[in-house]
Design a protein around this motif. Structure first.
Motif, short mmCIF file in Angstrom:
data_model
loop_
_atom_site.label_atom_id
_atom_site.label_comp_id
_atom_site.label_asym_id
_atom_site.label_seq_id
_atom_site.Cartn_x
_atom_site.Cartn_y
_atom_site.Cartn_z
N UNK A 21 6.89 -1.03 3.68
CA UNK A 21 5.62 -0.26 4.11
C UNK A 21 4.36 -1.12 3.64
N UNK A 22 4.65 -1.86 2.70
CA UNK A 22 3.47 -2.70 2.37
C UNK A 22 3.21 -3.77 3.35
N UNK A 23 4.35 -4.37 3.91
CA UNK A 23 4.07 -5.41 4.81
C UNK A 23 3.37 -4.78 6.29
N UNK A 24 3.76 -3.28 6.42
CA UNK A 24 3.02 -2.60 7.46
C UNK A 24 1.49 -2.58 7.34
N UNK A 25 1.31 -2.36 5.91
CA UNK A 25 -0.31 -2.56 5.70
C UNK A 25 -0.90 -3.68 6.10
N UNK A 26 -0.11 -4.83 5.73
CA UNK A 26 -0.57 -6.05 5.92
C UNK A 26 -0.73 -6.14 7.69
N UNK A 27 0.30 -5.77 8.24
CA UNK A 27 0.04 -6.17 9.70
C UNK A 27 -1.13 -5.17 10.39
N UNK A 28 -1.33 -4.03 9.72
CA UNK A 28 -2.38 -2.89 10.22
C UNK A 28 -3.70 -3.92 9.90
N UNK A 29 -3.72 -4.41 8.62
CA UNK A 29 -5.12 -5.16 8.32
C UNK A 29 -5.47 -6.22 9.22
N UNK A 30 -4.25 -7.18 9.49
CA UNK A 30 -4.25 -8.12 10.29
C UNK A 30 -4.92 -7.73 12.00
N UNK A 31 -4.31 -6.63 12.35
CA UNK A 31 -4.59 -6.21 13.62
C UNK A 31 -5.96 -5.59 13.67
N UNK A 32 -6.56 -5.09 12.48
CA UNK A 32 -7.81 -4.64 12.38
C UNK A 32 -8.94 -5.71 12.56
N UNK A 33 -8.48 -6.79 11.66
CA UNK A 33 -9.37 -7.89 11.48
C UNK A 33 -9.48 -8.83 13.20
N UNK A 34 -8.20 -8.55 13.68
CA UNK A 34 -8.33 -9.20 15.35
C UNK A 34 -8.83 -8.20 16.14
N UNK A 35 -9.48 -7.16 15.82
CA UNK A 35 -10.03 -6.25 16.70
C UNK A 35 -9.32 -5.21 17.36
N UNK A 36 -8.02 -5.28 16.98
CA UNK A 36 -7.13 -4.41 17.79
C UNK A 36 -6.92 -3.04 16.77
N UNK A 37 -8.01 -2.39 16.89
CA UNK A 37 -8.07 -1.10 15.92
C UNK A 37 -7.06 -0.09 16.21
N UNK A 38 -6.72 0.08 17.50
CA UNK A 38 -5.75 1.19 17.78
C UNK A 38 -4.40 0.78 17.08
N UNK A 39 -4.01 -0.39 17.42
CA UNK A 39 -2.48 -1.03 16.72
C UNK A 39 -2.65 -0.95 15.38
#
Length: 243
Positions: free
Chosen positions: A91-109
């Motif tokens: 779950x912690x790694x999924x948080x990081x994935x979400x943060x990376x996606x957010x920084x990439x501009x893929x807010x839906x993902x």
């Protein structure tokens, strides 16, 4: 950091390819604001999920550089077949994935990753109600999902689970979590107060468990972007009082 670097170099003399030690050295470089040196140390590493800290250091590097495409692919690959033995760390790694996606501009993902992370982390919190690392991950995940009330409540819960008066070294981590949540949820006064406290004490961090938050990281970390125009934040960032 010099003493820590000496110790890590001693380990590397014996085990020159030790993933965790190289990642710790990279985390020190990040904390000093030297992203090129951190990148050079991390370039050859391909940690698996069981090297959680090293993987998170790579993710943080990508986020600090604001070039997260490669780590997004790597985290997706790892989380496609999560290892149950890692428990809440998935779950912690999924948080990081979400943060990376957010920084990439893929807010839906990012939102989808964070929703899944929240579900996974909440299931473990029932079994580990005092686990401050788990509480911190869940606070940041709720922050990403825009649930300000839950994020702030969990931040306070983390501080209560590990008060700095009882654990001066590790107690800084939950305070950093509060600073991050406050910065992202429109609570600049609370964020600045927490950061002022953090930069005045030694201790470990919230994201990179063994590294403190430093003025150099504050300059680079996108989570603190909402504070950049605040003169109090600029004063902190200009501080040379890295711990």
């Amino acid at each position: 950091f010099p003493e820590a670097l000496r110790k890590f170099d001693q380990v590397l003399d014996i085990m020159p390819d030790d993933v965790d030690t190289l990642a710790y050295k990279a985390a020190i470089a990040q904390a000093e604001g030297d992203l090129p040196r951190a990148a050079a140390l991390l370039a050859s590493l391909r940690p698996n999920a069981d090297h959680t800290s090293a993987l998170e250091t790579q993710a943080y590097q990508a986020i600090l550089e604001r070039r997260p495409a490669q780590i997004i692919s790597r985290l997706k690959e790892i989380l496609a077949k999560p290892d149950p033995a890692l428990g809440y760390h998935n779950g912690g790694l999924r948080f990081w994935l979400g943060w990376a996606q957010d920084v990439a501009g893929d807010h839906g993902a990012a939102q989808e990753s964070w929703r899944q992370a929240r579900s996974e982390l909440e299931s473990f919190l029932k079994e580990q109600p005092e686990n401050y690392n788990l509480i911190g991950d869940l606070a940041l995940t709720n922050m990403g999902l825009g649930d300000k009330a839950a994020a702030l409540a969990l931040s306070k819960r983390g501080i209560a689970a590990l008060p700095i008066e009882k654990d001066a070294a590790n107690g800084a981590g939950p305070i950093e979590t509060l600073a991050r949540v406050a910065a992202q949820t429109g609570e600049p006064d609370r964020a600045i107060a927490a950061l002022q406290q953090l930069l005045s004490i030694p201790g470990t961090g919230a994201l990179e468990k063994y590294m403190p938050l430093t003025p150099a990281l504050l300059r680079l970390d996108p989570m603190f972007d909402p504070l950049r125009n605040d003169p109090r934040f600029r004063k902190l960032v200009g501080s040379s009082a890295a711990k």
